[in-house]
Design a protein around this motif. Structure first.
Motif, PDB file in Angstrom:
ATOM      1  N   TYR A  28     -45.755  12.160   9.681  1.00  0.00           N
ATOM      2  CA  TYR A  28     -46.398  13.279  10.368  1.00  0.00           C
ATOM      3  C   TYR A  28     -47.114  14.179   9.370  1.00  0.00           C
ATOM      4  N   LEU A  53     -47.258  15.797  20.333  1.00  0.00           N
ATOM      5  CA  LEU A  53     -47.259  14.404  20.820  1.00  0.00           C
ATOM      6  C   LEU A  53     -47.129  13.402  19.680  1.00  0.00           C
ATOM      7  N   VAL A  54     -47.831  13.640  18.586  1.00  0.00           N
ATOM      8  CA  VAL A  54     -47.726  12.722  17.443  1.00  0.00           C
ATOM      9  C   VAL A  54     -46.338  12.818  16.820  1.00  0.00           C
ATOM     10  N   ASP A  97     -36.015  12.353  25.050  1.00  0.00           N
ATOM     11  CA  ASP A  97     -37.229  11.730  24.531  1.00  0.00           C
ATOM     12  C   ASP A  97     -38.137  12.821  23.965  1.00  0.00           C
ATOM     13  N   VAL A 113     -41.158  12.746  23.103  1.00  0.00           N
ATOM     14  CA  VAL A 113     -42.494  12.769  23.693  1.00  0.00           C
ATOM     15  C   VAL A 113     -42.503  13.615  24.961  1.00  0.00           C
ATOM     16  N   GLY A 157     -43.582  13.710  18.313  1.00  0.00           N
ATOM     17  CA  GLY A 157     -42.642  13.082  19.223  1.00  0.00           C
ATOM     18  C   GLY A 157     -42.715  11.559  19.171  1.00  0.00           C
ATOM     19  N   ALA A 158     -43.920  11.036  19.064  1.00  0.00           N
ATOM     20  CA  ALA A 158     -44.079   9.583  19.015  1.00  0.00           C
ATOM     21  C   ALA A 158     -43.482   8.989  17.743  1.00  0.00           C
ATOM     22  N   LEU A 159     -43.501   9.740  16.649  1.00  0.00           N
ATOM     23  CA  LEU A 159     -42.977   9.235  15.384  1.00  0.00           C
ATOM     24  C   LEU A 159     -41.452   9.307  15.302  1.00  0.00           C
ATOM     25  N   ARG A 202     -38.949   9.609  18.548  1.00  0.00           N
ATOM     26  CA  ARG A 202     -38.786   9.921  19.969  1.00  0.00           C
ATOM     27  C   ARG A 202     -37.381  10.394  20.308  1.00  0.00           C
TER      28      ARG A 202
END
Length: 573
Positions: A202, A183-184, A344, A346, A186-188, A190
């Motif tokens: 990351y 999740l982290v 995406d 995320v 992916g958020a950094l 996307r």
């Protein structure tokens, strides 16, 4: 028993004594009496669980973000050398750290590698070339040499009856670290943009977690020194390690993996780059087997592990297959979802997180089952059967199975959580308490060996399918009207997702572009299906083998093999 082949008779006499499994003043009735555990024990367990969490954050970063990181440095074929060093070093260093920890204690073999994991994360975060990036992952790999000790500590500081709970806790830490990483990560980044520097942030986060885990372990885990740690000199301890075996294992494994990484990338098997390297690696493996069988009976394949009953040997085979299965999912599930179904990152992470949440649930339920019913056999068989079902489902997935692929990770998760819990538990309970660290080292190393070999096999299968990409695209777009003279530029633009370059090519209509995209994605589908089919074959065999296990019910007792609390505190009425 531990023996040394060189040195004085005094050294031999000292080494003949295995590290004691518990203090001598532990009462015999402790096999049935319940110990009163306090915060000191649970803090020690939490400290090693945080180390496991940190390791999985970096492993997921190497796997799920590997394609993007490799593309960032313009070397997509180097992605195998992100997870490769980690798995290789787990195999090589695991037995060394586990064996040495019996002589020097567990603590510093947990803390020092964890600090190095943080240092490796810094190198990856600051990498300016693909070589520097691979170097960073190699340093991170040193941290994974301590992984067997994580399973050892969570078992030996708790009652044997709770072994299932201890291994379930390891699995939950494993899963939460993976979810955090997905999740982290992916958020950094996307959109999986190769130009993004999100992976740098990351790995700085990973660095912080490693350092925090090392500090917590320093203060929370303080086991008493055993008699053999106090009595043997450093020279005597070093003489008892299996140096020849370590060298043979490391050299053979690295050459074997290099050979398979060269296969179809770009060399054929008959090319000397592949054939010669593979042959030398295989020869070293044969020498290792002969050496450990006939010349070194107390090394990393300690013969005392195999003379008790069949469970340990069967567990080794099953965990080897489980390692192959896990690394197929770790390297290719998120990859497939990102290529075929999601843009995406995320959402890609969310799909994989379903597996990890299911793994935690499966591990907890299996730990409870083991503790209450004192059984492991049929739970292991069921877990591998679920593995087969997952890979069979994935082997039939294609461009039209977006929705079902949301549900398949539930199968994978339960299978993963169940197998790790039962296999490590039954392996540890089937060996002498004084060999638990060596047993755990061998179990985790064999699992990583399975992953290492699996990654090489999967990459060879996947690269073989991808080698037909150009022909498949040509077959699809030339009948639609694209000139063969423009085919090369079209393939380069299409595979690079360069829409502006694609639009500038003469004769590229929406129909031509769509035909090319479908052909490209179907080539990926073929590659993924080859991976899933191969993984299914391994776990199908393990399903049969796991049925030969038996339930060591009498070993599920209240004995604590290596308590971190004083006996008077544990058994004070």
């Amino acid at each position: 028993m531990l023996q040394t082949e060189n040195g004085s008779d005094a050294v031999t006499k000292e080494a003949d004594e295995c590290p004691p499994s518990e203090p001598s003043d532990v009462p015999d009735e402790a096999l049935e009496r319940r110990a009163h555990l306090h915060a000191k024990t649970f803090l020690a367990v939490f400290a090693v669980l945080l180390i496991y969490f940190a390791q999985l954050v970096s492993l997921v970063g190497a796997g799920a973000q590997g394609q993007t990181i490799a593309a960032h440095f313009g070397s997509p074929t180097s992605v195998v050398w992100f997870t490769g060093p980690i798995t290789i070093l787990t195999v090589v260093l695991g037995p060394i750290f586990s064996h040495a920890a019996d002589y020097w204690g567990r603590k510093w073999f947990l803390i020092v590698p964890t600090v190095l994991g943080g240092a490796g994360s810094i190198i990856v975060g600051r990498a300016s070339s693909i070589g520097m990036c691979i170097s960073g992952f190699t340093v991170i790999g040193i941290a994974f040499g301590a992984q067997p000790l994580l399973h050892t500590v969570t078992s030996e500081v708790l009652p044997r009856r709770w072994r299932g709970y201890g291994q379930a806790a390891d699995m939950v830490s494993n899963s939460t670290g993976s979810i955090f990483g997905l999740l982290v990560g992916g958020a950094l980044n996307r959109t999986n943009d190769p130009e993004s520097d999100g992976f740098r942030s990351y790995f700085y986060i990973a660095m912080a977690i490693y350092f925090l885990a090392a500090v917590l372990c320093f203060f929370a885990y303080n086991p008493p020194r055993t008699e053999i740690q106090r009595r043997l000199t450093h020279r005597e301890k070093l003489a008892n390690l299996d140096w020849i075996g370590y060298i043979l294992l490391a050299a053979g494994l690295v050459l074997f993996c290099i050979a398979l990484s060269f296969f179809k990338n770009p060399f054929e098997f008959g090319d000397p780059h592949v054939a010669a390297t593979f042959a030398v690696g295989l020869a070293l493996a044969v020498v290792l087997i002969v050496y450990e069988t006939y010349f070194k009976k107390d090394g990393m394949f300690h013969h005392g592990l195999f003379t008790g009953n069949r469970n340990f040997s069967l567990s080794l085979f099953c965990v080897f297959a489980e390692g192959i299965a896990f690394f197929a999912a770790n390297n290719y599930f998120a990859f497939q979802v990102g290529v075929l179904y999601e843009t995406d990152a995320v959402l890609v992470g969310a799909r994989y997180s379903i597996m990890l949440i299911s793994a935690s649930a499966g591990a907890v339920l299996t730990g409870w089952y083991c503790a209450v019913f004192k059984k492991v056999r049929w739970a292991t068989v069921l877990a591998f059967a679920i593995f087969v079902a997952f890979f069979a489902c994935m082997a039939t997935s294609d461009l039209e199975t977006d929705t079902p692929v949301w549900g398949y990770p539930v199968l994978l998760g339960f299978a993963l959580g169940m197998t790790l819990t039962t296999l490590v538990t039954v392996a540890q309970l089937s060996t002498p308490p004084e060999l638990i660290a060596i047993a755990s080292g061998l179990i985790i190393s064999i699992r990583s060996l399975g992953g290492t070999i699996g990654i090489a096999i999967y990459n060879a299968l996947f690269n073989d399918a991808m080698s037909h990409m150009g022909d498949n695209i040509a077959t699809a777009v030339i009948p639609e009207g694209l000139s063969p003279d423009d085919l090369g530029d079209f393939i380069v633009a299409l595979t690079a997702h360069n829409s502006s370059a694609l639009a500038s090519i003469p004769g590229v209509t929406p129909e031509v572009a769509q035909a090319g995209i479908v052909a490209m994605l179907n080539t990926y589908v073929q590659g993924f299906q080859h991976v899933w089919t191969a993984a299914a074959c391994f776990v199908a065999l393990a399903t049969i083998v796991s049925a030969l296990l038996f339930d060591p019910r009498e070993e599920f007792n209240n004995r604590i093999d290596a308590p971190v609390e004083k006996t008077s505190e544990l058994y004070d009425t």
